[in-house]
Design an enzyme around this catalytic site. Structure first.
Site, PDB file in Angstrom:
ATOM      1  CE  LYS A  57      -2.413  13.484  12.371  1.00 47.63           C
ATOM      2  NZ  LYS A  57      -2.098  14.373  11.255  1.00 47.63           N
ATOM      3  CE  LYS A  85      -9.826  20.619   9.632  1.00 44.67           C
ATOM      4  NZ  LYS A  85      -9.817  19.178   9.585  1.00 44.67           N
ATOM      5  NE  ARG A  86      -5.047  20.244   1.391  1.00 48.48           N
ATOM      6  CZ  ARG A  86      -6.067  20.174   0.542  1.00 48.48           C
ATOM      7  NH1 ARG A  86      -6.268  21.135  -0.326  1.00 48.48           N
ATOM      8  NH2 ARG A  86      -6.878  19.140   0.541  1.00 48.48           N
ATOM      9  CG  HIS A 107      -5.918   9.902  -0.528  1.00 48.08           C
ATOM     10  ND1 HIS A 107      -5.906   9.718   0.840  1.00 48.08           N
ATOM     11  CD2 HIS A 107      -4.953   9.088  -1.009  1.00 48.08           C
ATOM     12  CE1 HIS A 107      -4.970   8.841   1.164  1.00 48.08           C
ATOM     13  NE2 HIS A 107      -4.378   8.434   0.066  1.00 48.08           N
ATOM     14  CB  THR A 163      -5.460  12.050   9.606  1.00 47.25           C
ATOM     15  OG1 THR A 163      -4.820  13.152   8.958  1.00 47.25           O
ATOM     16  CG2 THR A 163      -5.650  10.916   8.617  1.00 47.25           C
ATOM     17  CE  LYS A 197      -8.719  20.255   3.890  1.00 50.52           C
ATOM     18  NZ  LYS A 197      -8.876  18.904   4.440  1.00 50.52           N
TER      19      LYS A 197
END
Length: 799
Positions: free
Chosen positions: A647, A535-536, A347, A643, A541
């Site tokens: 969504k 998100k985290r 991952h 992901t 990110k």
């Protein structure tokens, strides 16, 4: 009892009085939730039993999905939906003066995960059951999960997540199926009948007690199982340890998800958790298989064990231990069965996220397991020597044990028959860079399985208004066959459909605006662009890039009297790991700019910044349907898949993103004209890392917008933060901006300007939105799981 609303009401009232020992008029919403939950669990119990019996009777191959996380969210609503009884229940409760949504609010989000890894596992379980595939989850029953996030003066504060405070109506404790797990001690070696035998003695025993939860498929009789293990003291306490200390250490194993591992005690606890999960799960799997077949020589023909990231990679030596020490097999037979049973999903491409355990921790805690890993490593290195004679450097880089560390990703690759990435780009990076040496050695092992999300939760349940519009337009086949959503494409330019789509989006924006006001007291403009990044929180990110852009917009609005923007609401949601201090500073920065922007009458008509605390599945279900813009702005090459991007897409938001992870495949599906792309490519990023040449100071000195916002981190612009943002400033300049925030800044500003321009071309925007929804069927987890079933696990539907 769910055949019609009158039957339901009668059964509900009777069950409530029996269960709660009070009259309906005296009952609380929690009483009503527990009653309904018990009724649903009883309703599916026959199918649950039959599913298990059918799997046993037919002796079909089953998959066991081992994951340290399962981020399930709330189950009542999705279970009612999957069973097809939501309408009956809603009508019956309404007759009794009860709102089903109020009852659903009583359910805590199951605290069993953190981010994408755990939510993916939950989506896979939903798809396995809905496709009638024999597949079960194995995880840990964390008492507290990760943490509840509270924001105090803009700072994240972590509180214990009390998801089990009121019990869990969906679980059944099965004490009789407990498995004994051994830690510490030593290994006695002896010889019997000409072969070496190994006994793990003087160990500290822990009991793994299973709690089973039903996983209900959509409109099918299949009910699979999620088995969660709880750590409890064994009946025989270790003689060398204080009883209370032993009890505390034992219960700590299943107390918290991801305990702080900055100290050695935390590292030991994490490794304990990982072995506890695999020893309990494999012990249970093997016991069931022995009962059915009497031996383990054909285990791989009936059982597939999937390792979700490296946390459960100890499944490999644990299965070897059982086959060698308990079953008495030869090494060759045991290795053949193990490698053909186990498969592994990688991952991450982040080297710091690839687990490595110091030998001085691993060996004493798991003495027999370490011996087996050592032997696996010896044999693997011998094979490498035969293949690459004299190439010591290659062998050193590929070894499972090297430089005092056990490398879990190497163990997972060597000990499995399949290694997959989770997006095309991610898999190519694994093959060509991160795992290149392994790919060159065994190319047949590597394959791609692009992630997907369950459209039943993220569209059908989360967005009933949009779901109804889709069904009215193309029929309901898409619910069982999500790729049928492509039938929406001809309607993308239809003005009637566009108007209906716009109306649905506006309803969901109004609903989220109401929730924002309730949670924060801030009024947001429901007609503004809802620009969302949830998100985290992690540096790669790049929430920081988003924040610096907001600071830039604020500066322009303050300094340029003729500058204006279309009203924009920036919405964030994220948890930072407790020990990740840099990420926690980003959270403070978001709150500091929000404080400035939201209170400034000169700007707050055009600009609002919202941070929704304690981001979780149930909150995400409110956010995704309301989003206009989906921020997917990670540094290219760093996000394995993502992901959230799927969504958002399913709910008609337009992706603003880099060519990273599954964004690449979203681009392939919808076309460049239906996304907003910017920034470095993965190849360009990797080239910088390999060859150098990036100097963040050049961007700082040559772009006055960048200089202004970066300087504002430390020049007193945020008076409430003192010197709190100096590490962020240093990361951008002194540490040369590892994630290329400044390099991509100008391109990001330009992309955001295009977002604003296109949003005002309403027909064009709505067409883009419809095209994204139409192509989202490919990114449903049903497709992903079917690929795993066909190409890795070799499992088939049980009807």
């Amino acid at each position: 009892m769910f055949s019609n609303k009158d039957e339901f009401k009668k059964a509900f009232l009777k069950r409530l009085e029996t269960l709660c020992g009070k009259r309906f008029e005296e009952s609380t919403p929690r009483d009503q939730y527990n009653t309904l939950g018990n009724m649903v669990r009883e309703y599916i119990s026959k199918n649950w039993i039959q599913t298990n019996e059918q799997n046993r009777a037919r002796k079909q191959k089953q998959v066991y999905y081992l994951s340290i996380e399962f981020l399930l969210g709330r189950l009542l609503g999705s279970n009612l939906l999957n069973l097809g009884i939501r309408d009956v229940v809603e009508e019956g409760l309404r007759d009794l003066g009860i709102c089903l949504e109020d009852i659903e609010e009583c359910e805590a989000d199951a605290g069993l995960g953190n981010g994408g890894l755990g939510r993916l596992a939950a989506c896979f379980l939903d798809s396995l059951a809905s496709l009638d595939l024999p597949g079960h989850g194995c995880g840990i029953r964390y008492k507290h999960g990760l943490f509840d996030q509270k924001i105090v003066d803009g700072y994240q504060v972590e509180l214990p997540e009390q998801w089990l405070r009121h019990g869990n109506v969906w679980e059944i404790r099965k004490e009789e199926l407990a498995v004994e797990v051994n830690f510490w001690g030593k290994v006695e070696i002896s010889q019997q009948n000409g072969r070496l035998t190994f006994r793990h003695v003087d160990s500290e025993k822990v009991m793994a007690v299973p709690y089973d939860m039903p996983i209900i498929g959509y409109h099918t009789k299949t009910v699979n199982t999620l088995r969660l293990w709880s750590a409890e003291p064994a009946k025989t306490f270790p003689v060398h340890k204080d009883v209370m200390q032993y009890k505390r250490e034992t219960e700590a194993i299943s107390e918290f998800l991801y305990p702080d591992d900055t100290h050695e005690e935390g590292k030991i606890l994490r490794l304990k958790q990982q072995y506890f999960l695999v020893a309990a799960s494999i012990g249970s799997i093997v016991r069931a298989h022995r009962r059915q077949h009497g031996h383990l020589y054909e285990l791989h023909k009936y059982v597939a064990i999937h390792v979700n990231d490296t946390h459960p990679a100890l499944a490999i030596p644990e299965l070897m231990r059982i086959l060698l020490d308990e079953e008495g097999m030869s090494w060759e037979d045991a290795w053949h069965i193990t490698t053909n049973t186990i498969s592994y999903t990688n991952h991450t491409t982040l080297s710091e996220a690839l687990e490595k355990w110091p030998i001085h921790i691993f060996q004493p805690l798991l003495p027999r397991i370490y011996m087996i890993v050592e032997e696996i490593n010896e044999r693997f290195c011998r094979d490498l020597w035969n293949y690459y004679p004299g190439d010591w450097k290659r062998i050193e880089e590929m070894a499972i044990i090297a430089h005092g560390l056990v490398k879990m990703a190497h163990l997972a690759i060597v000990g499995s028959h399949s290694v997959n990435g989770v997006a095309k780009l991610h898999t190519e990076i694994l093959k060509k860079r991160e795992m290149r040496l392994f790919y060159e050695f065994e190319p047949q092992k590597f394959n791609n399985k692009t992630n997907g999300v369950t459209h039943r939760r993220w569209l059908l349940k989360a967005n009933p208004e949009l779901s109804a519009l889709i069904t009215d337009t193309i029929g309901g086949r898409w619910i069982k066959e999500p790729q049928a959503l492509i039938e929406l494409k001809p309607y993308a330019s239809d003005s009637v459909f566009q108007q209906a789509l716009a109306k649905v989006k506006q309803q969901r924006k109004a609903k989220l605006a109401k929730l924002i006001y309730e949670k924060t007291g801030i009024v947001v403009n429901e007609s503004s662009i809802f620009d969302v990044q949830v998100k985290r929180l992690h540096a790669y990110k790049r929430q920081l890039l988003n924040v610096l852009h907001i600071m830039y917009l604020y500066n322009r609005l303050k300094e340029d009297a003729i500058f204006s923007i279309y009203p924009r609401t920036f919405i964030f949601g994220a948890k930072a790991s407790p020990g990740y201090y840099y990420a926690k500073r980003i959270i403070k920065l978001i709150h500091s700019i929000a404080e400035k922007v939201n209170k400034d009458k000169q700007t707050n008509e055009q600009l609002k910044v919202i941070f929704l605390e304690n981001y979780r599945v149930s909150l995400a279900e409110e956010i995704f349907p309301a989003a206009d813009v989906s921020e997917q702005i990670s540094t290219a090459s760093k996000e394995a898949s993502g992901t959230g991007n799927m969504k958002f897409m399913m709910n008609g938001a337009i992706t603003l993103g880099t060519l990273d992870g599954a964004n690449v495949e979203i681009l392939e599906a919808v076309g460049e004209e239906n996304m907003f792309l910017f920034g470095l490519t993965a190849d360009e990023v990797l080239s910088y890392y390999e060859n150098g040449g990036y100097r963040s100071h050049e961007y700082y000195h040559h772009d006055k917008r960048i200089k202004q916002v970066v300087d504002q981190l430390i020049n007193g612009f945020f008076p409430d933060a003192h010197d709190h943002f100096e590490p962020i400033y240093d990361s951008l300049l002194a540490q040369n901006d590892e994630y290329f925030v400044l390099r991509d800044f100008a391109a990001y500003v330009e992309a955001q300007e295009k977002v604003e321009q296109v949003y005002q071309e309403r027909e064009r925007w709505l067409k883009m939105s419809a095209i994204n929804i139409a192509h989202s069927g490919y990114f449903a987890s049903d497709r992903t799981v079917q690929e795993y079933a066909n190409e890795i696990w070799d499992i088939h539907p049980v009807k």
